[in-house]
Enzyme design. Sequence first.
Site, PDB file in Angstrom:
ATOM      1  N   SER A   1     -43.969 -27.869 -46.415  1.00  0.00           N
ATOM      2  CA  SER A   1     -43.834 -27.027 -45.222  1.00  0.00           C
ATOM      3  C   SER A   1     -42.807 -27.607 -44.264  1.00  0.00           C
ATOM      4  O   SER A   1     -41.643 -27.740 -44.590  1.00  0.00           O
ATOM      5  CB  SER A   1     -45.200 -26.851 -44.553  1.00  0.00           C
ATOM      6  OG  SER A   1     -45.136 -25.940 -43.492  1.00  0.00           O
TER       7      SER A   1
ATOM      8  N   ASP B   1     -39.926 -21.992 -41.112  1.00  0.00           N
ATOM      9  CA  ASP B   1     -40.052 -23.394 -41.507  1.00  0.00           C
ATOM     10  C   ASP B   1     -39.620 -23.544 -42.962  1.00  0.00           C
ATOM     11  O   ASP B   1     -39.077 -22.609 -43.565  1.00  0.00           O
ATOM     12  CB  ASP B   1     -41.481 -23.882 -41.295  1.00  0.00           C
ATOM     13  CG  ASP B   1     -42.479 -23.206 -42.236  1.00  0.00           C
ATOM     14  OD1 ASP B   1     -42.175 -22.094 -42.728  1.00  0.00           O
ATOM     15  OD2 ASP B   1     -43.560 -23.773 -42.476  1.00  0.00           O
TER      16      ASP B   1
ATOM     17  N   ASP C   1     -41.069 -23.680 -46.000  1.00  0.00           N
ATOM     18  CA  ASP C   1     -41.545 -22.792 -47.067  1.00  0.00           C
ATOM     19  C   ASP C   1     -41.641 -21.347 -46.603  1.00  0.00           C
ATOM     20  O   ASP C   1     -42.199 -20.498 -47.301  1.00  0.00           O
ATOM     21  CB  ASP C   1     -42.876 -23.279 -47.641  1.00  0.00           C
ATOM     22  CG  ASP C   1     -44.008 -23.231 -46.623  1.00  0.00           C
ATOM     23  OD1 ASP C   1     -43.766 -23.513 -45.446  1.00  0.00           O
ATOM     24  OD2 ASP C   1     -45.160 -22.922 -47.016  1.00  0.00           O
TER      25      ASP C   1
ATOM     26  N   ASP D   1     -43.335 -19.669 -44.368  1.00  0.00           N
ATOM     27  CA  ASP D   1     -44.581 -18.974 -44.038  1.00  0.00           C
ATOM     28  C   ASP D   1     -44.861 -19.024 -42.540  1.00  0.00           C
ATOM     29  O   ASP D   1     -45.816 -18.410 -42.062  1.00  0.00           O
ATOM     30  CB  ASP D   1     -45.763 -19.535 -44.832  1.00  0.00           C
ATOM     31  CG  ASP D   1     -46.148 -20.954 -44.431  1.00  0.00           C
ATOM     32  OD1 ASP D   1     -45.333 -21.651 -43.773  1.00  0.00           O
ATOM     33  OD2 ASP D   1     -47.265 -21.390 -44.789  1.00  0.00           O
TER      34      ASP D   1
END
Length: 486
Positions: A109, A253, A255, A257
């Site tokens: 992340s 961010d 990833d 999400d």
Amino acid sequence: MVPMEQVMKQSGVAFGTSGARGLVSAMTDRVCYVYTRAFIKYCEISYHCERTIAIAGDLRPSTGRILKALTAASYDAGWKVIYCGRIPSPAIALYGLNKSLPTIMVTGSHIPADRNGIKFNHPKGEISKVDEQGIVSQAVDFDENIFDDQGMLKNAPELPAVEQEAEENYVRRYVDFFGKDGLSGLTLGVYQHSAVGRDIVVRVLEALGACVKPFGRSETFIPVDTEAIRPEDEKLARDFTHKDFVDAVLSTDGDSDRPLLADDVGMWLRGDVLGILAAQALGIKRVATPVSCNTSLEKSESFEKICRTRIGSPYVIAGMESLVGEGVSVAGYEANGGFLLETDIEMDGRTLKALPTRDALLPMLAVLAQARRERKCVVDLLKRLPRRFTLSDRLKEFPTAVSKAKIEEIREKKLGDSLFGKIVGGKVSSLNEVDGYRMEFDSGDIVHLRPSGNAPELRCYVEADSKDRAAELLKNCLEVMESWRP
């Protein structure tokens, strides 16, 4: 047979608020292999899966190696692997839900590139805390000889060819719902950095009719944290909007999400404020959100029911499930901006299917589409909310055990007034211990302390009636917290 608990204890790679994470040096092929085998075994027992798993990953340097370890583990368990490429976490989750398949996303992340993680989804969605315990309770039987002395695979398999369907379905999801002219007439900047969804975001915006101006692309991983935006990212957005006219700036961010949405002068919105605006724009009736999020949610009087939860998507998902009722729309969001849709929703004769996992695109698209429909700016939508401002930051490399001990000391000795009373200019009037230690003072200010669930960090969340007051409060609280460092 190797117990999962033993692997976790020896490696230090453990479950946090969003999957298993740890230092890349600790996430050896062996550790990732055992995690995957334990997850597969749990899925076989609990979900009677068809022995097929889909995997994807972000763009950090270690992700490719870990994906191969996952692939090896799946093959050795007798499972087929569908490799969906480097796509956003919500895209692989959506693919799994559509196909009733378990999925794994390799991502750290927003955390630095020296760390990574593994995020698991069972065939019906994100794993819960109960699922985590089920995975941890597994013991795995495998051949230790496939690893060298450093725990790396001696013969790592090649990844399968990329299955494009996951990306295509994710793009089509939003183009079909918002329509090909949903953002027509808007000029939008996209801060791409090293986000895995950087090209997908551009693709979706253009398909919705927007004029898109990408910038800031990086081939070196940048740990963009949507809850603690770096000063250089703040400056980058301001400088970009100063040079180029845009109606808004979008980013995510690592990833993709968690969203970042900025207004036309490059001021990033707080994720919990974006969550409120998105829920209003989508006509959501009931909302679940962590206790750390902005109280404008309640003060706006826009929602018939609100559930405050612990921090972390598994808790928000549980909160959403508790709010479900016949004919009622339910969603959730986190302070990082990730938006979760628990129920199907309808708008202008179009239906958007539920996606109960963090998503970056939906909240940004919903707010921008509403602004376009009303011929207003993002700032105009913000002005409708009660004036409450939240900020957060953290002390890095702060041992979790020390964080927990200090918060327990504050709780037991009731030190809120003595530690923060002078800073706040008031006394503690109410406490909330759903997650960490949240103090509301009679001045209206809020100070919330909590150890991070993903890294050795002590987080601080504050809320006040003005942005300047919140910034001052956060600065002073961090100074107090810094004195606790061992």
